[in-house]
Design a protein around this motif. Structure first.
Motif, short mmCIF file in Angstrom:
data_model
loop_
_atom_site.label_atom_id
_atom_site.label_comp_id
_atom_site.label_asym_id
_atom_site.label_seq_id
_atom_site.Cartn_x
_atom_site.Cartn_y
_atom_site.Cartn_z
N SER A 1 -1.66 6.11 -6.56
CA SER A 1 -0.61 6.00 -7.56
C SER A 1 0.59 5.62 -6.90
CB SER A 1 -0.57 7.33 -8.13
OG SER A 1 -1.04 8.29 -7.95
N ILE A 2 0.87 6.28 -5.61
CA ILE A 2 2.01 5.74 -5.02
C ILE A 2 2.33 4.75 -4.42
CG2 ILE A 2 3.42 6.28 -2.68
CD1 ILE A 2 2.29 9.21 -2.90
N THR A 3 1.10 3.85 -4.02
CA THR A 3 1.29 2.66 -3.94
C THR A 3 1.49 1.81 -5.03
OG1 THR A 3 -0.58 2.86 -2.11
CG2 THR A 3 -0.08 0.65 -2.92
N LEU A 4 0.86 2.02 -6.31
CA LEU A 4 1.47 1.39 -7.43
C LEU A 4 3.01 1.42 -7.74
CD1 LEU A 4 0.44 -0.02 -10.09
CD2 LEU A 4 0.60 2.10 -11.12
N GLY B 1 5.42 8.95 1.74
CA GLY B 1 4.77 8.26 2.55
C GLY B 1 3.64 9.13 3.11
N ILE B 2 4.12 10.46 3.47
CA ILE B 2 3.05 11.51 4.11
C ILE B 2 2.03 11.63 3.22
CG2 ILE B 2 2.91 13.79 5.13
CD1 ILE B 2 6.05 13.72 5.92
N ILE B 3 2.28 11.82 1.89
CA ILE B 3 1.26 12.32 1.19
C ILE B 3 0.30 10.85 1.01
CG2 ILE B 3 0.68 12.81 -1.46
CD1 ILE B 3 3.50 14.30 -1.44
N SER B 4 1.04 9.87 0.77
CA SER B 4 -0.10 8.69 0.88
C SER B 4 -0.76 8.72 1.99
CB SER B 4 0.94 7.61 0.57
OG SER B 4 0.48 6.69 -0.07
N ALA B 5 -0.34 8.80 3.11
CA ALA B 5 -1.21 8.44 4.50
C ALA B 5 -2.28 9.73 4.49
CB ALA B 5 -0.31 8.75 5.54
N LEU B 6 -2.06 10.96 3.76
CA LEU B 6 -2.89 11.94 4.04
C LEU B 6 -4.00 12.10 3.04
CD1 LEU B 6 -0.51 15.01 4.91
CD2 LEU B 6 -2.30 13.80 6.50
N THR B 7 -3.96 11.19 1.92
CA THR B 7 -4.56 11.06 1.00
C THR B 7 -5.24 9.79 0.72
OG1 THR B 7 -3.28 10.65 -0.79
CG2 THR B 7 -3.83 13.13 -0.47
N GLN B 8 -5.36 8.87 1.82
CA GLN B 8 -5.70 7.54 1.75
C GLN B 8 -6.63 7.08 0.89
OE1 GLN B 8 -7.04 5.67 5.83
NE2 GLN B 8 -6.67 3.84 4.99
N ASN B 9 -6.55 6.14 0.44
CA ASN B 9 -7.41 5.38 -0.72
C ASN B 9 -7.71 6.38 -1.91
OD1 ASN B 9 -6.97 3.00 0.63
ND2 ASN B 9 -9.13 3.49 1.84
N ARG B 10 -7.34 7.62 -2.05
CA ARG B 10 -7.50 8.49 -3.06
C ARG B 10 -6.39 8.53 -4.16
NH1 ARG B 10 -8.11 13.89 -0.90
NH2 ARG B 10 -7.78 13.12 1.22
N LEU B 11 -6.45 9.36 -5.07
CA LEU B 11 -5.91 8.93 -6.29
C LEU B 11 -4.26 9.06 -5.95
CD1 LEU B 11 -5.72 8.63 -9.57
CD2 LEU B 11 -5.56 11.03 -9.62
N PRO B 12 -3.69 10.02 -5.33
CA PRO B 12 -2.15 9.98 -4.94
C PRO B 12 -1.92 8.82 -4.24
CG PRO B 12 -3.43 12.25 -4.24
CD PRO B 12 -4.62 11.15 -4.69
#
Lengths: 339, 271
Positions: free
Chosen positions: A146-149, A132-143
């Motif tokens: 892929s986490i959202t997928l 969740g943290i990585i996802s938030a910090l890289t919002q709308n970028r590749l990480p």
């Protein structure tokens, strides 16, 4: 705080009465009365066992009296004896006149299910937080993408299918992990430590399966919580003060984003307990879920009613604990509660 | 509508679901075999040109069974959500419109229902009835209306005192008219989003029940019970377990994508 606690405890009473009403209603759903359904389902059900059912739920008395007696038994946590498993008490152990103690079925099954759920909650936190943290910090970028997928697939994957596939792959095809029960054959001869290790190995797959579905939701939740907090003024202030990125993320943002997680965990208890049915019956784990499923198959009504009631009561207690920890963790709520 | 199509998530979901719906609707015409036809000369055949997804232990064509199974899974999902949404709209509307003690009672009822572990509740009800496709739909519907109720109530509470509602009330509109002409149409977006997401979880619940043998009963095919049948042959007939699971996954994924996409596309706050 004490007043809040008392108020919450008091609220549990109408809730429990509501639960008793619903479970009583379910018992009377069957066309005719439950004795005929049982007979219809299991041709071997004798007149004797039907008579036992009638006695247990006082089916010969008026409905309102039946409900009163049911409520009385519920308040004493007395759910009678199982029909299918040699008259074992449903909830807690009993001792008869010859000093033979019979352990309760829920008494034995509950710790196993609780252990699995606590372990899987731990696993969920361990994996979902970083995601969740990585996802938030890289919002709308590749990480983040892929986490959202991964999250969407996690939401959609049927737990029983994943369980079946993993069971085949890790257990049958490669013999890496045991796939059934809690102990290996002959485990009772091992030392205490080796026994513990053996049980732990048996728990890997069930814990993983029950964690995977919760995982998706929690990591999405952490992501959205982080994003919301990161856009608030105090974060901008922290950045303007020149605080290091790590301090801002972990001390200022994360702590605020995590608070609602307490409530989410509280709310996910009924899902986890209910979800144990599938994982436990696939892996033959003698917990609440398997006990319930077997009871449903055998129309073992005292066990069904007992687990339904205990499961709901556990949920109430879980929600209460969640609310209390929330009040304890969040000074705003704590102060508000005290006033 | 244009906003929905412009949203990649919603579009992907819409395409997946349209495709599956189409396959399910056309099942009797495009299925190469009778889904229940037993063929002793074609037992446990791996996927091939004749049998795209192989055959099962009774020689039945899995692709045909999957197509007919899609009808069942989607039917159960959609009818169950229809029941849940109807109950949710009525209870939520009454609670949010009349407020006061009606609201208190409704919300306590929601709390009570939410505190009973859902899957236990569903199984318990099925234990007292007999498992059939109609009972499954009704039971899933009757145990999943709580979310919609809360949602509709919240929308109604926030819309109730808006100018256009008060104006209409001042002009003498009756409760019925206010609820159905003014409040409900303005709360439709979240209801639609939650229904679409609800179908996803209903499909999962149905397949779980059928997998446990308490859902759709043989010989009627459902993805859950194709999987159960195949479970025993998993060591030498992987196709029996793989395809139904993938079908469930893709369908649920489609509904989730559409639901989340709709939420993004239709919610003015997230733009």
């Amino acid at each position: 705080m004490l007043k809040y606690l008392l108020k919450r405890l008091f609220w549990m009473i109408p809730m429990l009465i509501g639960i008793s009403l619903i479970s009583f209603f379910i018992m009377h759903l069957a066309p005719g009365d439950i004795t005929t359904t049982e007979a219809g389902f299991n041709p071997k059900a004798s007149e004797e066992s039907r008579q036992k059912l009638r006695e247990l739920y006082n089916l010969d008395k008026p409905v309102i009296v039946q409900y009163g007696l049911w409520l009385e038994r519920m308040s004493k946590l007395d759910f009678g004896n199982s029909f299918a498993s040699h008259q074992r008490p449903v909830f807690w152990q009993t001792t008869d006149e010859n000093n033979n103690t019979k352990l309760g079925m829920i008494q034995e099954a509950l710790p196993i299910t609780l252990l699995i759920n606590v372990l899987s909650m731990g696993l969920i936190i361990l994996i979902a937080l970083p995601l969740g943290i990585i996802s938030a910090l890289t919002q709308n970028r590749l990480p983040d993408r892929s986490i959202t997928l991964f999250v969407f697939i996690g939401f959609a994957i049927p737990g029983f299918w994943l369980a079946l596939m993993l069971m085949y792959w890790t257990g049958v095809a490669h013999h890496w992990l045991p796939i059934s029960g809690l102990h290996s054959m002959g485990a009772d001869k091992l030392s205490g430590f080796a026994q513990g290790l053996d049980t732990l190995k048996h728990l890997i797959l069930p814990v993983f399966i029950s964690a995977i579905t919760g995982l998706a939701g929690i990591s999405l939740f952490v992501r959205n919580g982080m994003l919301e907090v990161l856009h608030q003024d105090f974060i901008t202030t922290a950045k303007a003060k020149g605080l290091p990125e790590g301090t801002i993320i972990f001390r200022h943002a994360l702590r605020n984003a995590l608070l609602p997680l307490i409530t989410i965990f509280g709310l996910s208890i009924p899902g986890l307990i209910g979800g144990s049915v599938i994982a436990e019956s696939i892996f033959a784990i003698p917990g609440m879920g398997k006990l319930f499923f077997d009871a449903v198959l055998m129309r073992d009504f005292p066990v069904i009613m007992g687990i339904l009631t205990i499961g709901s009561a556990l949920t109430l207690v879980g929600n209460l604990l969640a609310d209390l920890s929330y009040a304890w963790a969040d000074p705003r709520v704590r102060k508000g509660v005290m006033q | 509508m244009r906003k929905v199509i412009a949203n990649p998530l919603a579009l992907a979901g819409l395409l997946i679901i349209s495709l599956i719906l189409l396959l399910a609707l056309l099942a009797p015409w495009i299925a190469p075999y009778d889904p229940n036809a037993i063929d002793v000369k074609a037992i446990l055949l791996p996927p091939s040109m004749q049998h795209w997804m192989g055959t099962d232990a009774l020689g039945r064509d899995i692709w045909s069974r999957m197509l007919f199974g899609a009808r069942i899974s989607l039917l159960v999902g959609i009818v169950a959500v229809g029941i849940a949404t109807s109950i949710g709209i009525v209870l939520g509307a009454v609670a949010g419109y009349y407020r006061g003690w009606v609201d208190t009672i409704m919300m306590r009822l929601v709390d009570i229902m939410l505190s009973i572990p859902t899957f236990f509740l569903i199984l318990a009800v099925i234990a007292f009835l007999t498992p059939s496709i109609w009972n499954i739909m009704i039971v899933i519907g009757l145990t999943s209306w709580m979310g919609v109720t809360r949602l509709v109530r919240a929308e109604f509470l926030s819309l109730r005192n808006r100018e256009f509602v008060l104006a209409s009330q001042t002009l003498g509109a009756k409760d019925f008219r206010l609820i159905f002409i003014h409040l409900l149409p303005n709360s439709l977006t979240p209801i639609i989003v939650s229904s679409v997401l609800g179908v996803a979880s209903a499909v999962l619940v149905e397949s779980g029940l059928s997998f446990l043998g308490l859902g759709v009963q043989a010989p009627q095919a459902s993805w859950g019970n194709i999987l159960t049948d195949g479970k025993e042959y998993i060591q030498f007939a992987w196709w029996l377990s793989l395809f139904p699971g993938l079908a469930i996954l893709i369908t649920v994924l489609g509904y989730n994508l559409l639901g989340e996409g709709l939420r993004d596309a239709l919610d003015p706050r997230s733009q």
